[in-house]
Scaffold this motif. Sequence first.
Motif, mmCIF file in Angstrom:
data_model
loop_
_atom_site.group_PDB
_atom_site.id
_atom_site.type_symbol
_atom_site.label_atom_id
_atom_site.label_comp_id
_atom_site.label_asym_id
_atom_site.label_seq_id
_atom_site.Cartn_x
_atom_site.Cartn_y
_atom_site.Cartn_z
ATOM 1 N N GLY A 5 32.548 61.635 30.753
ATOM 2 C CA GLY A 5 33.391 60.476 30.987
ATOM 3 C C GLY A 5 34.791 60.778 30.501
ATOM 4 N N LEU A 6 35.751 60.725 31.412
ATOM 5 C CA LEU A 6 37.150 61.040 31.088
ATOM 6 C C LEU A 6 37.968 59.763 31.133
ATOM 7 C CD1 LEU A 6 39.487 63.122 30.667
ATOM 8 C CD2 LEU A 6 39.632 63.258 33.175
ATOM 9 N N THR A 7 38.698 59.489 30.065
ATOM 10 C CA THR A 7 39.515 58.285 30.028
ATOM 11 C C THR A 7 40.762 58.539 29.184
ATOM 12 O OG1 THR A 7 39.416 55.872 29.765
ATOM 13 C CG2 THR A 7 38.449 57.200 28.002
ATOM 14 N N GLY A 8 41.622 57.549 29.173
ATOM 15 C CA GLY A 8 42.855 57.631 28.399
ATOM 16 C C GLY A 8 43.741 56.459 28.762
ATOM 17 N N GLY A 9 44.642 56.128 27.884
ATOM 18 C CA GLY A 9 45.565 55.041 28.168
ATOM 19 C C GLY A 9 46.495 55.385 29.311
ATOM 20 N N ILE A 10 47.072 54.372 29.911
ATOM 21 C CA ILE A 10 48.006 54.593 31.003
ATOM 22 C C ILE A 10 49.127 55.528 30.546
ATOM 23 C CG2 ILE A 10 49.320 52.501 30.400
ATOM 24 C CD1 ILE A 10 49.842 52.158 33.416
ATOM 25 N N ALA A 11 49.466 56.512 31.418
ATOM 26 C CA ALA A 11 50.505 57.513 31.157
ATOM 27 C C ALA A 11 50.140 58.485 30.041
ATOM 28 C CB ALA A 11 51.856 56.855 30.870
ATOM 29 N N SER A 12 48.848 58.613 29.769
ATOM 30 C CA SER A 12 48.422 59.565 28.732
ATOM 31 C C SER A 12 48.342 60.990 29.268
ATOM 32 C CB SER A 12 47.049 59.169 28.180
ATOM 33 O OG SER A 12 46.070 59.232 29.207
ATOM 34 N N GLY A 13 48.227 61.164 30.581
ATOM 35 C CA GLY A 13 48.051 62.483 31.167
ATOM 36 C C GLY A 13 46.647 62.734 31.654
ATOM 37 N N LYS A 14 45.872 61.692 31.780
ATOM 38 C CA LYS A 14 44.471 61.823 32.200
ATOM 39 C C LYS A 14 44.340 62.462 33.584
ATOM 40 C CE LYS A 14 42.634 57.945 33.196
ATOM 41 N NZ LYS A 14 42.697 58.152 34.667
ATOM 42 N N SER A 15 45.220 62.091 34.505
ATOM 43 C CA SER A 15 45.132 62.640 35.865
ATOM 44 C C SER A 15 45.367 64.143 35.864
ATOM 45 C CB SER A 15 46.141 61.950 36.778
ATOM 46 O OG SER A 15 45.845 60.573 36.902
ATOM 47 N N MET A 16 46.241 64.626 34.996
ATOM 48 C CA MET A 16 46.481 66.063 34.891
ATOM 49 C C MET A 16 45.233 66.780 34.397
ATOM 50 S SD MET A 16 49.339 68.048 32.567
ATOM 51 C CE MET A 16 50.580 66.853 33.057
ATOM 52 N N VAL A 17 44.560 66.175 33.424
ATOM 53 C CA VAL A 17 43.323 66.766 32.908
ATOM 54 C C VAL A 17 42.254 66.778 33.991
ATOM 55 C CG1 VAL A 17 41.448 66.461 31.249
ATOM 56 C CG2 VAL A 17 43.826 66.162 30.525
ATOM 57 N N GLU A 149 60.548 48.180 30.444
ATOM 58 C CA GLU A 149 59.790 48.286 29.192
ATOM 59 C C GLU A 149 58.775 47.153 29.075
ATOM 60 O OE1 GLU A 149 60.684 48.192 24.420
ATOM 61 O OE2 GLU A 149 62.060 49.322 25.720
ATOM 62 N N GLU A 150 59.155 45.959 29.532
ATOM 63 C CA GLU A 150 58.243 44.819 29.475
ATOM 64 C C GLU A 150 57.021 45.057 30.357
ATOM 65 O OE1 GLU A 150 58.228 39.966 30.241
ATOM 66 O OE2 GLU A 150 60.035 41.159 30.641
ATOM 67 N N GLU A 151 57.241 45.577 31.563
ATOM 68 C CA GLU A 151 56.120 45.870 32.461
ATOM 69 C C GLU A 151 55.205 46.927 31.854
ATOM 70 O OE1 GLU A 151 58.171 45.077 36.846
ATOM 71 O OE2 GLU A 151 58.385 47.038 35.864
ATOM 72 N N ALA A 152 55.805 47.949 31.273
ATOM 73 C CA ALA A 152 54.999 49.018 30.682
ATOM 74 C C ALA A 152 54.146 48.494 29.529
ATOM 75 C CB ALA A 152 55.916 50.144 30.204
ATOM 76 N N ARG A 155 51.169 46.555 30.834
ATOM 77 C CA ARG A 155 50.083 47.414 31.319
ATOM 78 C C ARG A 155 49.294 48.011 30.155
ATOM 79 N NH1 ARG A 155 50.410 48.808 36.846
ATOM 80 N NH2 ARG A 155 51.550 47.105 37.829
ATOM 81 N N MET A 156 50.003 48.417 29.134
ATOM 82 C CA MET A 156 49.317 48.985 27.969
ATOM 83 C C MET A 156 48.466 47.933 27.273
ATOM 84 S SD MET A 156 52.497 51.301 26.561
ATOM 85 C CE MET A 156 51.728 51.736 25.019
ATOM 86 N N ALA A 157 48.970 46.713 27.192
ATOM 87 C CA ALA A 157 48.222 45.643 26.516
ATOM 88 C C ALA A 157 46.966 45.256 27.275
ATOM 89 C CB ALA A 157 49.118 44.423 26.344
#
Length: 412
Positions: A5-17, A149-152, A155-157
């Motif tokens: 199971g591969l996961t990570g927060g948004i913009a963590s680089g999960k897609s690259m992995v 920054e507010e949108e980002a 998404r993180m929240a």
Amino acid sequence: MLKIGLTGGIASGKSMVAARLKELGAVLVDADAIARDVVAPGTPGLAAVVRAFGADILDAEGRLDRPRLGAVVFGDPERRAELNGIVHPLVRRQAAAVIAAAPADAVVVQDIPLLVETGQQSSFHLVVVVDAAAEVRLQRMVKHRNMTEEEARSRMAAQAARDVRLAAADVVLDNSGTPEDLRGEVDRLWQDRLVPYAMNISNATVAARNGGPVLAPHDPDWRRQAGLLMDRLRAAAPDEVLAVEHIGSTAVPGLDAKDVIDLQMAVTDLEAADRMAPLLGAAGFPAWPGILLDSPIAGRPDPAAWSKRLHGNADPGRPVNLHVRVAGSPGWRFALGFRDWLTADPAARDAYAAEKRRVAALHASDSSTSGYAQEKEAWFMETAGPGMERWAASSGWQPPSYASAGSGRLDT
């Protein structure tokens, strides 16, 4: 089949992995890609989303307008849960079909952004979390995804907090550096852990352990790691397992130990232990061959009463001893009582630590830990057994009573 199971927060680089693992030979199941497929024009999934959120979430061509839908759900937990309730079951069904078509010896990587949020941790042999600090991820979203920054932050929240994700991780890949650094981490994980792990599962083999006893200071993270393993074991054979508990030295706070996690699985009888052996093997815990006996403690000579089954971890990155014992048997009782005695009595814990250090020094040059284990038997017979029984009598300690297999409850 090894399931990651591969996961990570948004913009963590999960897609690259995920992309790199696919290049290395993994079968990739991309939850985001499937999520797009199940709400494509003309699908029942899109029709259900339109019924729930209205035709305004479609673009001029009748496709799902993702930014518009995102603006609706990311600031509203109830609406987000409603959307997830439509999409997630469809994604899981399609992902299951992809996995069923994969080769039996494959490494299957499921890229699931909300793996932790949806409680799927125990469905995998390993959970890999791609991690980067919140401010690093925020900068990436603003710079590369043209978000405010507010949108980002919104998404993180909407995702699990970073510490919650990390608590669910067997492996953490740090992506605070360069892409080359991250690819190097992925390549090492693939070669050193995932490939041999998959091979061990396919061959029903416990990962090799070499060298004599090496004691390490107590690691508080052993408890968290044991919890992840226990959840997987309960899920592997829910109709047979009465309980799984963390035992042995790694379960005793403050006690030096070999970096091997001992777990005890309670069953109704050894026939149940043998029935579940293939399920445990598929979950990554193959059996060591033969019927094993615990050493009788405190003058209990009945060999049959001390019978157990012993499994180990196929994962070369996390040594585990899994003792499958009959609930109520002397070996089952002693394992729990010994752990609780050492936890409650610092003097007993320190005496055992001294014995472990003495014996480890004698066997430091051994090629295995069997001599270390045998050397401690006299101490268990002469000191541990009587000492634990005296403590149990004086404290009123009693082992747990389990309700039923799969119940997850204890009778008290």
